[in-house]
Motif scaffolding. Sequence first.
Motif, PDB file in Angstrom:
ATOM      1  N   HIS A  36      10.973  -7.733 -11.435  1.00 45.42           N
ATOM      2  CA  HIS A  36       9.891  -8.496 -10.798  1.00 45.42           C
ATOM      3  C   HIS A  36       8.853  -7.487 -10.341  1.00 45.42           C
ATOM      4  O   HIS A  36       9.143  -6.637  -9.478  1.00 45.42           O
ATOM      5  CB  HIS A  36      10.404  -9.309  -9.615  1.00 45.42           C
ATOM      6  N   GLY A  37       7.631  -7.547 -10.962  1.00 43.65           N
ATOM      7  CA  GLY A  37       6.597  -6.570 -10.649  1.00 43.65           C
ATOM      8  C   GLY A  37       5.400  -7.227  -9.980  1.00 43.65           C
ATOM      9  O   GLY A  37       5.086  -8.401 -10.211  1.00 43.65           O
ATOM     10  N   ILE A  38       4.709  -6.443  -9.177  1.00 46.52           N
ATOM     11  CA  ILE A  38       3.506  -6.932  -8.490  1.00 46.52           C
ATOM     12  C   ILE A  38       2.511  -5.787  -8.425  1.00 46.52           C
ATOM     13  O   ILE A  38       2.886  -4.621  -8.249  1.00 46.52           O
ATOM     14  CB  ILE A  38       3.836  -7.452  -7.063  1.00 46.52           C
ATOM     15  N   ALA A  39       1.232  -6.132  -8.592  1.00 46.91           N
ATOM     16  CA  ALA A  39       0.164  -5.137  -8.485  1.00 46.91           C
ATOM     17  C   ALA A  39      -1.038  -5.805  -7.833  1.00 46.91           C
ATOM     18  O   ALA A  39      -1.407  -6.931  -8.209  1.00 46.91           O
ATOM     19  CB  ALA A  39      -0.194  -4.587  -9.857  1.00 46.91           C
ATOM     20  N   ASP A  68      -7.381   2.393  -0.291  1.00 50.76           N
ATOM     21  CA  ASP A  68      -8.798   2.117  -0.140  1.00 50.76           C
ATOM     22  C   ASP A  68      -9.242   2.528   1.261  1.00 50.76           C
ATOM     23  O   ASP A  68      -8.475   3.122   2.022  1.00 50.76           O
ATOM     24  CB  ASP A  68      -9.080   0.641  -0.433  1.00 50.76           C
ATOM     25  N   ASP A  69     -10.492   2.205   1.584  1.00 53.41           N
ATOM     26  CA  ASP A  69     -11.022   2.635   2.879  1.00 53.41           C
ATOM     27  C   ASP A  69     -10.326   1.984   4.042  1.00 53.41           C
ATOM     28  O   ASP A  69     -10.366   2.482   5.166  1.00 53.41           O
ATOM     29  CB  ASP A  69     -12.525   2.344   2.923  1.00 53.41           C
ATOM     30  N   GLN A  70      -9.632   0.832   3.813  1.00 52.74           N
ATOM     31  CA  GLN A  70      -8.944   0.135   4.895  1.00 52.74           C
ATOM     32  C   GLN A  70      -7.476   0.555   4.990  1.00 52.74           C
ATOM     33  O   GLN A  70      -6.718  -0.010   5.767  1.00 52.74           O
ATOM     34  CB  GLN A  70      -9.027  -1.379   4.694  1.00 52.74           C
ATOM     35  N   GLY A  71      -7.067   1.500   4.200  1.00 49.61           N
ATOM     36  CA  GLY A  71      -5.669   1.957   4.255  1.00 49.61           C
ATOM     37  C   GLY A  71      -4.729   1.145   3.407  1.00 49.61           C
ATOM     38  O   GLY A  71      -3.530   1.293   3.498  1.00 49.61           O
ATOM     39  N   ASN A  72      -5.236   0.220   2.574  1.00 44.02           N
ATOM     40  CA  ASN A  72      -4.359  -0.581   1.710  1.00 44.02           C
ATOM     41  C   ASN A  72      -4.089   0.173   0.419  1.00 44.02           C
ATOM     42  O   ASN A  72      -5.001   0.721  -0.188  1.00 44.02           O
ATOM     43  CB  ASN A  72      -5.003  -1.929   1.388  1.00 44.02           C
ATOM     44  N   LEU A  73      -2.822   0.170  -0.002  1.00 42.38           N
ATOM     45  CA  LEU A  73      -2.467   0.858  -1.240  1.00 42.38           C
ATOM     46  C   LEU A  73      -2.995   0.063  -2.427  1.00 42.38           C
ATOM     47  O   LEU A  73      -2.742  -1.118  -2.562  1.00 42.38           O
ATOM     48  CB  LEU A  73      -0.949   1.017  -1.336  1.00 42.38           C
ATOM     49  N   THR A  74      -3.744   0.747  -3.290  1.00 40.09           N
ATOM     50  CA  THR A  74      -4.259   0.119  -4.507  1.00 40.09           C
ATOM     51  C   THR A  74      -3.937   1.020  -5.675  1.00 40.09           C
ATOM     52  O   THR A  74      -3.521   2.165  -5.505  1.00 40.09           O
ATOM     53  CB  THR A  74      -5.782  -0.103  -4.402  1.00 40.09           C
ATOM     54  N   GLY A  75      -4.188   0.494  -6.873  1.00 37.54           N
ATOM     55  CA  GLY A  75      -3.965   1.299  -8.055  1.00 37.54           C
ATOM     56  C   GLY A  75      -2.500   1.538  -8.361  1.00 37.54           C
ATOM     57  O   GLY A  75      -2.182   2.407  -9.158  1.00 37.54           O
ATOM     58  N   LEU A  76      -1.573   0.822  -7.713  1.00 36.69           N
ATOM     59  CA  LEU A  76      -0.144   1.036  -7.912  1.00 36.69           C
ATOM     60  C   LEU A  76       0.526  -0.246  -8.377  1.00 36.69           C
ATOM     61  O   LEU A  76       0.030  -1.346  -8.131  1.00 36.69           O
ATOM     62  CB  LEU A  76       0.523   1.514  -6.615  1.00 36.69           C
ATOM     63  N   ILE A  77       1.678  -0.074  -9.039  1.00 31.79           N
ATOM     64  CA  ILE A  77       2.506  -1.201  -9.466  1.00 31.79           C
ATOM     65  C   ILE A  77       3.833  -1.081  -8.749  1.00 31.79           C
ATOM     66  O   ILE A  77       4.474  -0.028  -8.775  1.00 31.79           O
ATOM     67  CB  ILE A  77       2.712  -1.193 -10.986  1.00 31.79           C
ATOM     68  N   TYR A  78       4.257  -2.152  -8.090  1.00 28.12           N
ATOM     69  CA  TYR A  78       5.529  -2.158  -7.369  1.00 28.12           C
ATOM     70  C   TYR A  78       6.508  -3.047  -8.147  1.00 28.12           C
ATOM     71  O   TYR A  78       6.159  -4.142  -8.559  1.00 28.12           O
ATOM     72  CB  TYR A  78       5.342  -2.718  -5.950  1.00 28.12           C
ATOM     73  N   ALA A  79       7.714  -2.547  -8.320  1.00 29.64           N
ATOM     74  CA  ALA A  79       8.693  -3.297  -9.130  1.00 29.64           C
ATOM     75  C   ALA A  79      10.070  -3.227  -8.486  1.00 29.64           C
ATOM     76  O   ALA A  79      10.465  -2.195  -7.935  1.00 29.64           O
ATOM     77  CB  ALA A  79       8.758  -2.744 -10.547  1.00 29.64           C
ATOM     78  N   THR A  80      10.766  -4.341  -8.554  1.00 29.63           N
ATOM     79  CA  THR A  80      12.163  -4.392  -8.118  1.00 29.63           C
ATOM     80  C   THR A  80      12.998  -4.958  -9.262  1.00 29.63           C
ATOM     81  O   THR A  80      12.516  -5.810 -10.019  1.00 29.63           O
ATOM     82  CB  THR A  80      12.332  -5.259  -6.863  1.00 29.63           C
ATOM     83  N   ALA A  81      14.231  -4.454  -9.400  1.00 23.71           N
ATOM     84  CA  ALA A  81      15.088  -4.873 -10.512  1.00 23.71           C
ATOM     85  C   ALA A  81      16.460  -5.275  -9.992  1.00 23.71           C
ATOM     86  O   ALA A  81      16.984  -4.668  -9.057  1.00 23.71           O
ATOM     87  CB  ALA A  81      15.232  -3.756 -11.540  1.00 23.71           C
TER      88      ALA A  81
END
Length: 664
Positions: free
Chosen positions: A110-113, A129-142
């Motif tokens: 199950h992936g989310i980006a 980003d400027d607000q401290g949110n992680l971007t440009g990454l893909i998070y996955a759980t298996a």
Amino acid sequence: MVSFEPNLEPPSATSPLLRQDLELFFAVAPNLLCVLDREGCFQRVNVQFLKILGYDMAPLLGQPFLDFVHPEDRRGSQQSLESLREKGGTVSFENRYRCINGGYRDLVWHGIAPAQTSVPDQTAQSGADDQGNLTGLIYATATDITAQKQAEHALSQERDFSKAVLDTINVLNVNKQKEIALHYSQQTLASIFDLAGEAIICIDQRQHIRLFNQTAERIFGYGAAEVVGRSLDLLLPEALQAIHRQHVEQFGRSSVTSRHMGQRPGQVSGRRKNGEIFPAAASISKSTTKDGLWYTVMLQDVTERIQAETAIRRSEAQLRTTTNALPVLIAYIDADERYQFNNRAYEEWLGVPYETLKGQSLEQALGPDIYHTIQPYLHQALKGETVTFEVEFPSGVLPYRWVSVSYLPDIQEGQVRGCFALTQDISDRKATDQIKHEFVSVVSHELRTPLTSIHGALKLITTGQLGHLNPQGQELLEIALNNTKRLTRLVNDVLDLERIESGRVKMIKVRCQVAQVLHQAAQAMMSMAQSEGVTIKVVPVDTHIYADPDHVEQTLTNLLSNAIKFSPRGETVVLKAVDQPHQVLFKVIDHGRGIPEDKLETIFERFQQVDASDTRKHGGTGLGLAICREIVQRHEGRIWVRSTHGQGSTFCFTLPKTPSHDEP
């Protein structure tokens, strides 16, 4: 907790809390977790990811996610990652993922980006980003579903097998499945029967062959195409064809549905394509079809079995002939203490035919008196120990009183199945030994009195009270005195050994302190050690033994005396005790000339010495070690020696800590 390289730390003020929560989540999550960059390369993985797949952290980081996907699943996984990279959102997909050992695990991902936003390039590269949110990454759980997949696969196979069996049963049941053609039934049966280990031959009511499986082809040498449609007589010896046809017809009219052909293997015969006749074991069954009765013959070639049985019978006959010719009792006793084999010598001993003993218990065959005498040794053998003992049977029961019995356990696959027994009559030997002992005892007793007189007279003369001799006479007198001393020691040792062996010397066993016994023995030999320039080192142990302290000290002094005699000046003799669970091990260690290997087995016999000159040089009698052995054996201990010729010897013996069961 697994620590991670800080390559994704957000630059904002809120990043420490975010990072702490992420680290905690990664550590405790039971599933496989990973973080990928937009190129699909690993940036983080959790402990469970490493544990299940077997990888280490450092080599994994920066590696493409797709490199570990099974080639057949790679296309679908790539499409899912591209969807996350281009559109963001969530996706679910399944693949087989490679482990460190080369195998694969079935995983559901199950992936989310986060959706792409317009941010400066350097922000995208840093992952925030400027607000401290992680971007440009893909998070996955298996989730690992390997076990579930395997269970589903096994269930599917079982379901397919069950279906195949049911289909076969339906095919065979022609009364209930009239609509299935006979041709299809033959094809289905043939595919199943080819897996059988026996020849399977189906014949119709006219005894023509309708089915001939692969095993039948191998046994008879015909191909199926050569025999199908032809008479069964093709496979039978000519002399048996008419008889076999009658038997099949009688079986068809009988009420039974199956039976064996012949009473035992080998009574049925077959004929191969090359004309060779072979013995077989066969059974026949029948069933009703729309075309009438069908017969199924299942046949095995038993040529090798019969040959093996013949060889075994021949070997057994040879063994029986050999053992019957021996004048000793030979038997095999099973784990229930019953005879399974006896040779002919039992007839002379017990007065009954030896064949009648098979299956009898030892107590029934030998009588309670003899049985209770040998029972403890038999139990040892049935526990897996090799036992040899000499015993005197109660008089009047057998014509032999003394026997030597050896039990050798029969151990198969780690279990004792029984034991082999060898019993020899040693009455004559015992009688000879008794005569010899009595002779030695009488002679020794008769020699002791005159020897004492001679020794006393010679000693008196050496004092000069009866006059002085010239130097040559004085030297001869000293030689005579020394020889009488040695002869007196020999007589005393012979008498001691004879009394111990005959049982006239009783071992008065008490609880002894081991350290005290060691020090007393060392103290007794201190004078001899000093005169020989040898040091005695005692290594005691704080424990007790159950023994006769005087005779234990005698054993130790005998061993110390030998060690001192054969040790060079300046050497050390070690007297040591080692505490063990049920006994104490005593050691006397020297660094003398050692004992040749061919002498190790005989050194404890009477008058056995390493060198014949030892008697003259050291004044020994050759009985010291024999006396030591008798004393140790009377204590139910064991004595032995380890030696390297030219380097020294270690004499060892054991004594029990507690009384034996038959002692008070």
